[in-house]
Design an enzyme around this catalytic site. Structure first.
Site, PDB file in Angstrom:
ATOM      1  N   LYS A  58       4.266   6.090   4.887  1.00 43.14           N
ATOM      2  CA  LYS A  58       3.489   4.309   4.744  1.00 43.14           C
ATOM      3  C   LYS A  58       3.582   4.318   6.240  1.00 43.14           C
ATOM      4  O   LYS A  58       3.096   2.919   6.335  1.00 43.14           O
ATOM      5  CB  LYS A  58       4.441   3.077   4.091  1.00 43.14           C
ATOM      6  CG  LYS A  58       4.060   3.917   2.921  1.00 43.14           C
ATOM      7  CD  LYS A  58       5.090   2.679   2.234  1.00 43.14           C
ATOM      8  CE  LYS A  58       5.768   3.436   0.419  1.00 43.14           C
ATOM      9  NZ  LYS A  58       6.063   2.356  -0.826  1.00 43.14           N
TER      10      LYS A  58
ATOM     11  N   ARG B 108      12.355  -3.771  -7.494  1.00 39.73           N
ATOM     12  CA  ARG B 108      11.626  -3.815  -8.124  1.00 39.73           C
ATOM     13  C   ARG B 108      11.324  -3.709  -9.308  1.00 39.73           C
ATOM     14  O   ARG B 108      11.347  -2.886 -10.481  1.00 39.73           O
ATOM     15  CB  ARG B 108      10.738  -2.230  -7.421  1.00 39.73           C
ATOM     16  CG  ARG B 108      10.593  -2.336  -5.401  1.00 39.73           C
ATOM     17  CD  ARG B 108      10.116  -3.668  -5.010  1.00 39.73           C
ATOM     18  NE  ARG B 108       8.759  -3.038  -5.596  1.00 39.73           N
ATOM     19  CZ  ARG B 108       7.997  -1.806  -4.443  1.00 39.73           C
ATOM     20  NH1 ARG B 108       8.179  -1.550  -4.166  1.00 39.73           N
ATOM     21  NH2 ARG B 108       6.604  -2.474  -5.088  1.00 39.73           N
TER      22      ARG B 108
ATOM     23  N   PRO C 273       1.155  -1.477   0.069  1.00 39.69           N
ATOM     24  CA  PRO C 273      -0.169  -0.277  -0.157  1.00 39.69           C
ATOM     25  C   PRO C 273       0.660   1.100   0.210  1.00 39.69           C
ATOM     26  O   PRO C 273       1.857   1.034   0.644  1.00 39.69           O
ATOM     27  CB  PRO C 273      -0.674  -0.017   1.579  1.00 39.69           C
ATOM     28  CG  PRO C 273      -0.600  -1.619   1.554  1.00 39.69           C
ATOM     29  CD  PRO C 273       0.605  -2.296   0.914  1.00 39.69           C
ATOM     30  N   GLU C 274       0.332   2.110  -1.151  1.00 37.08           N
ATOM     31  CA  GLU C 274       1.713   3.746  -1.066  1.00 37.08           C
ATOM     32  C   GLU C 274       0.322   4.464   0.142  1.00 37.08           C
ATOM     33  O   GLU C 274      -0.472   4.082   1.332  1.00 37.08           O
ATOM     34  CB  GLU C 274       1.272   3.716  -2.091  1.00 37.08           C
ATOM     35  CG  GLU C 274       1.587   3.063  -3.273  1.00 37.08           C
ATOM     36  CD  GLU C 274       1.904   3.162  -4.990  1.00 37.08           C
ATOM     37  OE1 GLU C 274       2.874   4.759  -4.911  1.00 37.08           O
ATOM     38  OE2 GLU C 274       2.396   3.023  -5.224  1.00 37.08           O
TER      39      GLU C 274
ATOM     40  N   ARG D 183      13.311   9.944   9.676  1.00 32.85           N
ATOM     41  CA  ARG D 183      14.610   9.180   9.045  1.00 32.85           C
ATOM     42  C   ARG D 183      13.589   9.435   7.633  1.00 32.85           C
ATOM     43  O   ARG D 183      14.597   8.821   6.360  1.00 32.85           O
ATOM     44  CB  ARG D 183      14.482   8.294   8.874  1.00 32.85           C
ATOM     45  CG  ARG D 183      14.976   7.766  10.752  1.00 32.85           C
ATOM     46  CD  ARG D 183      15.769   6.170  10.514  1.00 32.85           C
ATOM     47  NE  ARG D 183      14.769   5.363  11.404  1.00 32.85           N
ATOM     48  CZ  ARG D 183      13.842   5.450  11.686  1.00 32.85           C
ATOM     49  NH1 ARG D 183      14.366   5.553  12.662  1.00 32.85           N
ATOM     50  NH2 ARG D 183      12.886   4.244  12.032  1.00 32.85           N
TER      51      ARG D 183
END
Length: 265
Positions: free
Chosen positions: A52, A254, A2-3, A121
């Site tokens: 996310k 990816r 999920p984005e 981060r």
């Protein structure tokens, strides 16, 4: 995976259903039992997201941090909830509404200081009102890495995944292997503004909509009940704009998709 728009949609939904009242929290699976005990019966003050990552903030200072990873998902239901099905890591019950979480990469209780460390981060999140795109630009303009890699780096821009990466680069005619430092400031500004708009649409509708109306016809989407994409998961299919076969390669472990004509090297 999920984005970011999904996490922001969940944060808004959970805030609407649970904030301001005690929440019953349990772990039918048992793996989150200790964490659930720390927040069970406490008042959820607010829920928010960065990239996310989803955060549930409780009135005792505890924060439930969730990262869905590849397989995680929430299911939402009206009360009463049925008996748990599958490995339910966390179950939440409020006033008339319940949520079950399955398969997350992370489901843990952390402190507000831990939240600050996680957010420090991460790069700016296009869906947050406090996002500072200058932080992303400063990293991109100094990097020889491919822009296709940089957009997936959560420390550069938080919340972007494989679909938004492929589609926003197509929409702006940018080859995914171009070095970040080769982008002009105007190109970056246009990409950022487009991400803000596209991700907001995804958050509002719960589905990604990336194809402009004039191109939203022809071959169906790559999966049932999914809106069309320009290039994502369309390797070998004709480009919706120029009819050139869409290309595919693996970049940073990816799958990557692009049109060699609309996105010249």
């Amino acid at each position: 995976m999920p984005e970011g728009h999904i996490l922001h949609r969940l944060a808004r939904l959970h805030h609407e259903h649970y904030a301001g009242a005690p929440v019953r929290v349990s772990s039918p699976q048992g793996r989150f039992a200790d964490g659930a005990a720390l927040v069970d019966g406490r008042v959820l003050t607010h829920a928010d997201a960065w990239g996310k990552h989803l955060f549930h903030h409780y009135d005792n200072g505890a924060v439930v941090h969730v990262h869905l990873g590849i397989y995680g998902e929430f299911t939402e239901s009206a009360l009463p909830l049925a008996a748990p099905v599958g490995q339910v890591r966390m179950r939440m019950r409020g006033v008339g509404h319940g949520s079950d979480l399955r398969g997350p990469t992370a489901c843990e209780v952390i402190t507000p200081g831990d939240v600050d460390a996680i957010e420090a981060r991460l790069g700016p999140d296009p869906l947050r009102p406090d996002a500072d795109p200058e932080r992303a630009w400063a990293r991109i303009i100094k990097s020889r890495s491919a822009i296709g890699v940089l957009l997936m780096n959560q420390a550069v821009i938080a919340g972007i995944g494989n679909v938004y990466r492929a589609e926003v680069l197509f929409r702006h005619g940018i080859h995914p292997e171009r070095p970040g430092k080769s982008l002009s400031r105007s190109q970056f500004d246009e990409v950022w503004a487009d991400l803000v708009e596209l991700m907001r649409i995804g958050m509002e509708r719960g589905r990604m909509h990336v194809v402009r109306p004039e191109h939203d016809h022809g071959a169906p989407a790559y999966a049932k009940n999914r809106p069309r994409t320009y290039v994502y998961r369309r390797a070998g299919d004709p480009c919706r704009v120029c009819a050139t076969p869409v290309l595919h390669k693996v970049m940073g472990a990816r799958n990557l998709f692009w049109c060699p004509v609309c996105q010249p090297a």
